[in-house]
Enzyme design. Structure first.
Site, PDB file in Angstrom:
ATOM      1  N   GLY A 215     121.725  58.041  88.948  1.00 56.88           N
ATOM      2  CA  GLY A 215     121.719  59.158  90.344  1.00 56.88           C
ATOM      3  C   GLY A 215     123.349  59.352  90.290  1.00 56.88           C
ATOM      4  O   GLY A 215     124.063  58.856  89.638  1.00 56.88           O
TER       5      GLY A 215
ATOM      6  N   ASP B 229     125.865  44.989  80.761  1.00 56.15           N
ATOM      7  CA  ASP B 229     126.264  46.133  80.717  1.00 56.15           C
ATOM      8  C   ASP B 229     127.666  46.558  80.830  1.00 56.15           C
ATOM      9  O   ASP B 229     128.051  47.766  81.352  1.00 56.15           O
ATOM     10  CB  ASP B 229     125.403  46.963  81.740  1.00 56.15           C
ATOM     11  CG  ASP B 229     125.237  48.543  81.094  1.00 56.15           C
ATOM     12  OD1 ASP B 229     125.400  48.958  79.953  1.00 56.15           O
ATOM     13  OD2 ASP B 229     124.976  49.469  81.917  1.00 56.15           O
TER      14      ASP B 229
ATOM     15  N   LYS C 163     126.663  54.994  95.863  1.00 54.35           N
ATOM     16  CA  LYS C 163     125.901  54.928  94.812  1.00 54.35           C
ATOM     17  C   LYS C 163     124.397  55.282  95.120  1.00 54.35           C
ATOM     18  O   LYS C 163     123.840  54.554  95.713  1.00 54.35           O
ATOM     19  CB  LYS C 163     126.084  53.683  94.072  1.00 54.35           C
ATOM     20  CG  LYS C 163     124.910  53.476  92.888  1.00 54.35           C
ATOM     21  CD  LYS C 163     125.098  52.287  92.121  1.00 54.35           C
ATOM     22  CE  LYS C 163     124.072  52.021  91.101  1.00 54.35           C
ATOM     23  NZ  LYS C 163     124.248  50.639  90.306  1.00 54.35           N
TER      24      LYS C 163
ATOM     25  N   GLY D 110     130.742  61.315  90.097  1.00 56.95           N
ATOM     26  CA  GLY D 110     130.245  61.267  88.976  1.00 56.95           C
ATOM     27  C   GLY D 110     128.614  60.997  88.767  1.00 56.95           C
ATOM     28  O   GLY D 110     127.930  61.194  89.994  1.00 56.95           O
TER      29      GLY D 110
END
Length: 849
Positions: free
Chosen positions: A541, A654, A557, A536
């Site tokens: 990034g 978040d 990640k 994804g």
């Protein structure tokens, strides 16, 4: 008209008059307007009725007040003097009192007011209160709320006068079919400036509520200031009052009562309009642990254990033979004498090892506390300095509580309650805390660390001589910068709210505490970041799938150089998640920091992120209601761990569907802690000039003012709940007819009783109807505009598990109109950049190999 017709007309007229007389309910009792056995007095709204009734399995007649039907009698006048026929009358006597007369005009019950006017009348209020008042002045001489039977109604006050000891209390019925005064009573008791609610069996204490803190009784695990509308305290006139109110917006659920039954159980009940009966929500006795002091002194009761009673640490049964037969009332005694007691007895100093305290978390604190208005540290020192003090506890609203006698009636809860610190001998503390073992571990770790550092230095020298990239030099510089940021990693500015203790702890976190992956290893695991391994793309990034040589699958990640997420967020995520271990939080395996490369290596989640499923028409079918319900609860438990149960209090900031990953069993794991904020000490709320997060999930106080707290995460959780139930994105939902957001749409449908239009058709099943509606209700409670109105995650978990049967009505959510959100989005590009999430990991862009 003939004579026979006249006779018929006369009889019809008489019959009509009789029917009218029987069927007409009056609204006032006066000396000239009485209530006969066939008549009733009704409140203005028609909910409460005063009249004569006969209990089931009885022939006696009583005068009582009931709600809706005679199956819900909440007050009885002539409890101990029933009528044995239907000749009774309720009227105003010559001396102005309200009385019940039998067929011989004898008074069998009276309000018994000594100073009355001869001009009085009695009326109902819509609260169910019957009053006796002077007709001319309106002064109330007597009311039924001051002389309750077995039921506490909204607005009715339980009270005790501090000087006279006079009480307003509940008294049980003798049996379910006999309203006469039974053996159980419930009243407030104030001892040493601490108020509690007791249930007595005769004169013997049967149950207690734990101390009152001004909003809740701390010994009732399910209570919260959010869910229960209890109020009260000292009224300034020598009385202690406690009462509760219920919002009128609840409709039929608005009628809540507390009834003391004939078995001594205080029950919270609500009116079920559909069944036309009272439903049980809570009871004071759910297990034997609720019986007062069932385990005796210095013991604790846990309903989840078998046997339920156990001695406190450092104590043993006083009578082991009885204890083994589960006769616990003799309690426990201390294994080892306290230092101060030995010094006092022998008048010499035996050793220098001081007594300490053993902590019991989430308990109902013992009976007979003494109160003093000091802070927690002073509370501890006061107890330690007083040889008679055997335990202490501190509650913010109550202050310091200490105990000098036997510790009675301690109960273990699974949530809520207070922390209790029990005094223990030094040897018990040493054994419990493993001091010697800790010292050995510290020495071993220190030696090991020195050895590793020496090896690392040698390795660095070798690597830098053979590697142009000078990997470890960049890691070293990264550590220096990381330490710099650790002191100010929250929001990019120095945090005035974070405690020195937390900063000191975090400053000790180094990258080497995690497994450091070198760049070549990550390149090999991801096949040089091959496109087929890309999972994804987010604002930070890409995310890649990888496989280590031992077969372990990982998710990498990789922060792009253009990403807004810099070293600060990178270090923040490393620091935060390295401290966390929970089944509903994603696990961090390690990190890589070489030159400009910054990467985080996580456990690989087979099913990617939650948004892949719930917002995809084909994949959403794979998540039936049970799976979605489990996902909601799992996310809630993860948040509760962050807010309350982890070593550090953490606000995620978040939370969204794309930041919830799903493992192979579809268990949810919260991810992406780059924007998380650690709270220190007693900090509950903070302010920032740099708002981070994602539109559609941010709470109004955070989006507008930069204020965030655990209630900010609760708001995000509420949005997520409604998204999961509806299968629609909040950020992309738009109702053309009403310009509503998804929250606004759900609110309107909820208010209009058309909630089925909100539910994803893929999950709807009539057998789950109530559970789904409950989840939507909880979601709406979480997204209320005012943070103070939202529940905590602890309360949310209780609601989800139906530990709390009654849910209050939600107020209007924030961002009801889509236009409100559009106004936010229409800010300048510079401001929008500040407001948009810069840590929006989203494993949603699925591509085939």
């Amino acid at each position: 008209m003939g004579s026979s017709s006249c006779v018929k007309f006369f009889f019809v007229f008489i019959l009509c008059c009789h029917v009218l007389d029987v069927g007409t309910a009056i609204d006032t009792i006066t000396s000239s307007q009485s209530i006969k056995d066939t008549e009733t007095l009704t409140s203005t709204d028609g909910n409460f009725t005063l009249g004569f009734f006969t209990p089931q399995n009885s022939t006696n007649r009583y005068v009582g007040i009931w709600w809706k039907s005679q199956s819900t009698v909440i007050w009885v006048a002539n409890r101990n003097q029933p009528l044995n026929d239907s000749s009774g009358i309720v009227t105003i006597s010559e001396d102005g009192n309200l009385v019940v007369l039998n067929g011989h005009k004898q008074v069998i019950w009276s309000t018994n007011v000594s100073k009355t006017s001869f001009n009085t009348s009695s009326q109902f209020s819509d609260s169910g209160k019957l009053v006796l008042a002077e007709t001319t002045t309106g002064n109330i001489l007597w009311d039924s709320f001051q002389q309750p039977s077995n039921t506490l109604l909204p607005g009715m006050k339980l009270s005790i006068n501090k000087s006279t000891g006079k009480k307003v209390e509940l008294t049980s019925w003798e049996s379910p079919y006999n309203p006469s005064v039974g053996s159980f009573s419930s009243s407030l008791v104030q001892r040493k400036n601490i108020v509690e609610l007791f249930i007595f069996n005769g004169t013997q204490l049967y149950w207690r509520s734990g101390p009152w803190n001004g909003g809740i009784f701390t010994g009732i695990a399910y209570m919260s200031t959010y869910l229960n509308g209890f109020k009260g305290g000292d009224d300034g006139e020598g009385n202690i009052n406690i009462y509760y109110t219920v919002s009128s917006e609840l409709g039929p659920l608005g009628f809540l009562i507390y009834m003391l039954n004939s078995q001594g159980r205080l029950e919270e009940k609500w009116w079920d309009d559909e069944k036309q009966e009272m439903g049980l929500m809570w009871a004071s006795r759910k297990s034997d642990c609720d019986i007062y002091a069932i385990c005796g002194s210095f013991a604790i009761c846990n309903a989840q254990s078998s046997p339920i009673c156990s001695c406190l640490k450092g104590f043993e049964p006083r009578n082991k033979e009885e204890w083994n037969r589960q006769h616990w009332t003799s309690g426990c005694v201390r294994n080892t004498g306290l230092l101060c007691e030995r010094v006092k007895d022998q008048n010499t100093s035996i050793d220098t090892n001081e007594d300490g305290f053993l902590e019991l978390q989430m308990v109902k604190v013992p009976d007979f506390p003494e109160r003093s208005p000091v802070d927690p540290d002073k509370c501890r020192s006061q107890c330690l300095e007083n040889c008679s003090c055997v335990a202490y506890s501190h509650e913010e609203m109550i202050g310091c509580m200490s105990w000098t006698g036997n510790l009675l009636d301690i109960q273990q809860f699974s949530s809520n309650g207070l922390d209790l610190y029990v005094r223990g001998a030094y040897t018990e503390l040493e054994h419990d805390e493993g001091t010697n073992t800790t010292i050995i571990i510290i020495i071993t770790v220190t030696i090991g660390t020195v050895f590793i550092v020496i090896c690392a230095c040698a390795y660095v020298m070798w690597r830098t001589s053979n590697h142009p990239a000078k990997i470890w030099h960049s890691i070293k510089s990264g550590r220096k910068r990381g330490n710099k940021y650790l002191a100010r990693f929250n929001n990019g500015v120095p945090s005035e709210h974070t405690s020195n203790k937390v900063i000191e702890e975090l400053s000790q976190v180094k990258l080497q505490e995690l497994l450091l992956f070198d760049f070549e290893r990550v390149v090999a695991a991801t096949n040089n970041f091959h496109l087929s391994n890309k999972l994804g793309q987010g604002g930070f990034g890409p995310v890649y799938k990888g496989k280590l040589p031992d077969g372990q699958e990982i998710a990498v990640k990789r922060l792009s150089r253009a990403s807004g997420q810099g070293l600060e967020e990178f270090m923040n995520e490393v620091v935060v998640i390295s401290k966390l271990q929970h089944r509903n939080l994603v696990k961090l395996f390690g990190c890589c920091a070489e030159g400009d490369e910054k990467m985080l290596i996580y456990e690989y989640m087979l099913n990617k992120s939650l948004d892949v499923f719930i917002f995809d028409p084909s994949k959403s079918k794979l998540l039936d209601w049970r799976k979605r319900c489990g996902i909601i609860e799992g996310i809630g438990r993860g948040l509760l761990y962050l807010h309350r149960d982890s070593r550090l209090k953490i606000i995620h900031r978040d939370l969204k569907a794309s930041n919830v990953l799903l493992d192979e069993a579809l268990n949810p794991k919260i991810s992406d802690f780059g924007m998380a904020r650690i709270f220190g000490g007693t900090e509950d709320q903070a302010n920032t000039n740099r708002v981070v997060g994602t539109y559609g999930y941010m709470s109004p106080e955070y989006a507008m003012q930069g204020l965030f707290s655990e209630k900010s995460d609760v708001f995000s959780f509420g949005v997520l709940v409604i998204e999961i139930v509806s299968g629609r994105r909040n950020s992309r939902f738009y109702d053309d007819d009403n310009a509503l957001s998804l929250l606004g749409f759900a609110w309107i449908q909820w208010r209009e009783g058309n909630i089925l239009s909100v539910i994803d058709p893929e999950i709807y099943d009539v057998t789950h109807h109530k559970d789904i509606l409950r989840c939507i209700h909880i979601g709406l409670l979480c997204v209320q505009e005012r943070a103070v109105d939202r529940p905590t995650m602890a309360a949310v978990i209780s609601m989800l598990n139906s530990e709390v049967a009654f849910l209050p009505p939600p107020d209007q959510p924030a961002f009801v109109q889509s236009q409100n959100m559009l106004n936010l989005v229409s800010v300048s590009s510079e401001e929008r950049q500040k407001l948009c999430s810069i840590n929006g990991i989203s494993i949603t862009d699925i591509r085939g190999r």
